[in-house]
Motif scaffolding. Structure first.
Motif, short mmCIF file in Angstrom:
data_model
loop_
_atom_site.label_atom_id
_atom_site.label_comp_id
_atom_site.label_asym_id
_atom_site.label_seq_id
_atom_site.Cartn_x
_atom_site.Cartn_y
_atom_site.Cartn_z
N UNK A 328 0.84 -1.20 0.00
CA UNK A 328 0.00 0.00 0.00
C UNK A 328 0.87 1.25 0.00
N UNK A 329 1.91 1.25 0.82
CA UNK A 329 2.81 2.40 0.87
C UNK A 329 3.56 2.55 -0.45
N UNK A 330 4.02 1.45 -1.02
CA UNK A 330 4.72 1.51 -2.31
C UNK A 330 3.81 2.03 -3.41
N UNK A 331 2.55 1.60 -3.38
CA UNK A 331 1.61 2.05 -4.41
C UNK A 331 1.33 3.55 -4.27
N UNK A 332 1.28 4.03 -3.03
CA UNK A 332 1.08 5.47 -2.85
C UNK A 332 2.30 6.23 -3.37
N UNK A 333 3.50 5.75 -3.06
CA UNK A 333 4.69 6.40 -3.59
C UNK A 333 4.71 6.39 -5.10
N UNK A 334 4.26 5.29 -5.70
CA UNK A 334 4.21 5.20 -7.15
C UNK A 334 3.21 6.21 -7.72
N UNK A 335 2.05 6.34 -7.09
CA UNK A 335 1.06 7.32 -7.57
C UNK A 335 1.65 8.72 -7.55
N UNK A 337 4.80 9.54 -7.76
CA UNK A 337 5.81 9.64 -8.82
C UNK A 337 5.15 9.78 -10.19
N UNK A 338 4.06 9.06 -10.41
CA UNK A 338 3.34 9.17 -11.68
C UNK A 338 2.74 10.56 -11.87
N UNK A 339 2.20 11.13 -10.78
CA UNK A 339 1.64 12.47 -10.88
C UNK A 339 2.72 13.47 -11.31
N UNK A 340 3.89 13.36 -10.75
CA UNK A 340 4.99 14.25 -11.15
C UNK A 340 5.40 13.98 -12.60
N UNK A 341 5.46 12.71 -12.95
CA UNK A 341 5.89 12.33 -14.30
C UNK A 341 4.95 12.92 -15.34
N UNK A 342 3.67 12.79 -15.13
CA UNK A 342 2.72 13.25 -16.14
C UNK A 342 2.43 14.74 -16.03
N UNK A 343 2.82 15.37 -14.94
CA UNK A 343 2.69 16.82 -14.85
C UNK A 343 3.67 17.53 -15.79
N UNK A 344 4.73 16.82 -16.19
CA UNK A 344 5.76 17.40 -17.06
C UNK A 344 5.54 17.10 -18.53
N UNK A 370 10.70 4.97 -12.39
CA UNK A 370 10.58 6.08 -11.44
C UNK A 370 10.92 5.64 -10.02
N UNK A 371 11.72 4.61 -9.88
CA UNK A 371 12.00 4.04 -8.55
C UNK A 371 12.56 5.07 -7.58
N UNK A 372 13.42 5.97 -8.07
CA UNK A 372 14.01 6.97 -7.18
C UNK A 372 12.94 7.91 -6.62
N UNK A 373 12.00 8.31 -7.45
CA UNK A 373 10.94 9.21 -6.98
C UNK A 373 9.97 8.46 -6.07
N UNK A 374 9.74 7.18 -6.34
CA UNK A 374 8.91 6.38 -5.44
C UNK A 374 9.56 6.34 -4.07
N UNK A 375 10.86 6.10 -4.04
CA UNK A 375 11.59 6.06 -2.77
C UNK A 375 11.49 7.40 -2.03
N UNK A 376 11.58 8.49 -2.76
CA UNK A 376 11.48 9.81 -2.14
C UNK A 376 10.14 10.00 -1.45
N UNK A 377 9.06 9.62 -2.13
CA UNK A 377 7.73 9.84 -1.55
C UNK A 377 7.44 8.85 -0.41
N UNK A 378 8.00 7.67 -0.48
CA UNK A 378 7.90 6.75 0.65
C UNK A 378 8.66 7.32 1.85
N UNK A 379 9.85 7.86 1.61
CA UNK A 379 10.64 8.51 2.67
C UNK A 379 9.85 9.66 3.30
#
Length: 718
Positions: A328-335, A337-344, A370-379
């Protein structure tokens, strides 16, 4: 409604079988019949084909037979004092039942002799067997296992979630020697800033405000929902329309308070300070809280801190948090990261539909990319959790018996994380809201998808459990906004107005049971906001489970007049006002009428509404004079204090004092029925002079000192 849109008996029976109301009583006492078109739209959202009479009949037959076709129901929620399990066994078969407890042990469940009822399903007789569950099962999340066999040969097996819940929650704790009642402050965290804030109130401010309140005698601090919102701008201002209800908003993080910030190099610290400057410059802006400026500044600073090395013990703590958060936490981090990815995306390029499916190959590729951004949002969630924990620790160490009281929103943004990662849990094409009432005469559309009752049961209520559990990790209490939503919700087919909806029923025994179990385990108090069109039996039920209700002074009537506070319910949080009304000073001035008139929200002539508000105010002032609480020439501040003294005459266990009342603010935080017409959830805390009030100012604020002292003395009998 025309007769040709009236539901047939079959359609009406099908709707009722799935908990969809075919009629209801309005706030104004009228009986409203729901048109067939609304029923069909809602049933379709539930995955039920009711397009014509034959399909409706087939769906009705399927609904009636469904329990008989399953050996066990998908989930069973019972009270510790006992409950009953219905098992459906094929003719000529025996069944064995066991329960596996949370600790891994197993217990057999005996099946008593009885005369079961039967029904023929596909030309086979099926028997319904009622099995009483043991009354000594421990509280917790267990599993039921059934094995059907014929002459010793296994036929079917089934498993169901078993949730054993407390019969009743304990009364709220209070300070030693303070009796059985307590009072606390109520605040919108984003609006309460300090000289160290980044333009928006944060978790450090929460801890400081709790400390200040505790020093005045408060036992709790109720704040707005702290659920996570978007991670790209513009950020939705409403804390009641979050991206998720399972995770915390990193917007409330104080970057300098992260331990690793102390080890930044001089150049990195300069970058952090430079990022903060534009956000901090808005701390004294009395007009609007700008979340976008605050988040852009914080995200830049947080990325700097995230790159800083962590000690081994800190890394171990982060690893443990990530492991506990699971998928659940990983999926939230992925969401995120995806929001940032598609905002650009370049102008004109749209997000592919495949990205909206968490199980698609595209999302799987992006998860790795986007693993690095997922890690950032999990952090970020780890940091937010740490700082929320620190705020609750500050509250308790300052003397509060309860501490921080969090708020649970009714639902989530349809484009947010929960709706994306738990898509099968939500009804497509449906929005939640409320029918018309006295204060919202055109009804309300909250732009949120509702949970599917059947999906909740099939999941064993795990999403509800996880949501409540995460919110109570670092809190002493939880307020449930629109608690009637655990019993029924107003479903509105998308594209139609709020008046076209109807109620859909939920299994309240299961929903409240799960809530009570998680609150019991956290040692937390639960308050249900039960204002508005709520049947008396619901309030009685909540009280029987130890869930406190809500009373608002201006809304309490008895006969043709105001209800004396002495007649209030005991098991409630009683307040003078709510965040959906102007602060008391503004309400006394009739601002709730004038604002709705300016925004075109009234359905009655403004003169009539203005006169009714004036009569209501005059009745209240007359009550205060009759009780000797104010004189003939009472000032605004004296009236505000007197209203709170009046409230202390109630037997209510908890009393809430709005921070806006304590500093003389007049502006409402939220005007229901508006979106862009009013700066909802963006109004900073300010005083009667229009200047911003910071946390440091409270120590010398005469109005704050006067109201908190008055309430504390009145409640303690001093």
């Amino acid at each position: 409604m025309t007769t040709n849109d009236s539901p047939t008996p079959t359609l009406a029976a099908l709707a009722q079988a799935h908990g969809v109301a075919t009629g209801y009583w309005s706030f104004f006492g009228d009986r409203v019949e729901v048109p067939a078109s609304t029923l069909r739209r809602i049933l379709t959202a539930m995955g039920i084909d009711a397009v014509d009479e034959s399909s409706a009949q087939a769906a009705l037959t399927a609904a009636e037979e469904a329990p008989w076709r399953a050996l066990l129901p998908p989930s069973v929620v019972v009270r510790r004092s006992g409950g009953e399990l219905l098992v459906h066994v094929a003719d000529g078969c025996d069944v064995e039942l066991t329960v596996m407890l949370e600790d891994g042990s197993r217990r057999g469940i005996p099946i008593p002799a009885q005369q079961p009822v039967s029904r023929r399903i596909d030309d086979v007789a099926v028997w319904r067997v009622a099995v009483p569950l043991p009354t000594d099962l421990p509280l917790g999340w267990h599993s039921l296992h059934a094995r059907e066999h014929r002459y010793g040969t296994p036929s079917r097996t089934s498993m169901a979630t078993l949730v054993v819940t407390p019969d009743r929650l304990s009364a709220p704790p209070t300070r030693p020697g303070a009796g059985d009642r307590a009072w606390g402050l109520m605040a919108q965290l984003y609006s309460v800033r300090s000289r160290q804030s980044w333009g928006v109130g944060d978790f450090a401010d929460l801890g400081d405000l709790a400390t200040v309140a505790a020093q005045r005698g408060a036992d709790f601090l109720l704040v707005n929902p702290i659920h996570a919102a978007e991670v790209t701008t513009p950020i939705e201002p409403s804390p009641y329309l979050p991206a998720t209800r399972r995770f915390i908003a990193p917007l409330y993080v104080r970057p300098e308070d992260i331990r690793e910030a102390a080890y930044l190099s001089a150049d990195e610290r300069s970058l952090l300070d430079a990022a903060k400057a534009p956000a901090a410059a808005t701390d004294t802006d009395p007009e609007r809280v700008d979340r976008d400026i605050a988040w852009i500044a914080k995200r830049s600073a947080l990325e700097i801190v995230h790159r800083a090395p962590r000690r081994a013990a800190r890394q171990r703590s982060l690893d443990a948090f990530v492991a506990a958060g699971g998928s659940a936490l990983q999926d939230f981090g992925l969401w995120c990261a995806l929001e940032e990815h598609y905002a650009d995306l370049p102008d004109g390029e749209e997000r592919p539909d495949e990205a909206r499916d968490i199980g698609s190959p595209l999302v799987a590729r992006l998860r790795a990319q986007l693993a690095d951004r997922v890690d950032f949002h999990v952090w970020l969630q780890w940091i937010a959790d740490e700082q929320a924990q620190a705020a609750q620790r500050d509250a308790k160490e300052s003397g509060m018996s309860i501490g921080v009281m969090h708020d649970l929103a009714v639902g989530v943004d349809p484009d947010g994380s929960d709706a994306w990662s738990l898509r099968d849990m939500y009804a497509p094409g449906i929005r939640v809201g409320a029918p018309p009432d006295m204060y919202n005469q055109q009804g309300q559309d909250w732009s949120q998808p509702p949970w599917l009752p059947s999906a909740l049961a099939a999941s064993g209520y795990a999403p509800l459990r996880d949501m409540i559990r995460n919110l109570l990790r670092h809190a002493g209490a939880l307020r449930i906004d629109h608690v009637i939503g655990l019993f029924r919700l107003w479903w509105i087919p998308a594209g139609l107005g709020p008046t076209t909806g109807t109620y859909v029923r939920y299994d309240h025994e299961a929903m409240i049971g799960v809530l009570a179990l998680e609150a019991e385990r956290a040692g937390a108090v639960v308050i249900g906001e039960d204002l508005g069109n709520v049947e008396p039996w619901v309030r009685d039920y909540l009280a029987s489970r130890g869930v406190l209700g809500t009373s608002v002074l201006w809304f309490e009537y008895e006969g043709d007049g105001l209800k004396p506070p002495e007649h209030y319910r005991t098991e409630v949080l009683a307040t003078v006002n709510t965040h959906d009304l102007p602060p008391t000073a503004g309400y006394l001035a009739g601002e709730h009428v004038e604002l709705r008139a300016r925004l075109g929200l009234l359905t009655e002539p403004v003169e009539e509404v203005r006169a009714a508000a004036a009569a209501e105010r005059d009745r209240m002032l007359a009550t205060l004079r009759e009780r000797g609480l104010i004189g003939a020439e009472a000032s605004e501040q004296q009236i505000v204090e007197a209203l709170h003294v009046l409230l202390t005459a109630s037997p209510s266990l908890l009393l809430g004092v709005a921070l806006v009342d304590a500093v003389g603010e007049r502006r409402v935080q939220n005007q229901p029925g508006t979106h862009r017409e009013y700066p909802n959830w963006q109004v900073p805390l300010a005083g009667p002079d229009g200047r911003a009030v910071l946390i440091e100012d409270l120590a010398t604020d005469d109005r704050f000192a006067g109201l908190t002292r008055t309430v504390d003395r009145a409640l303690r009998g001093a």
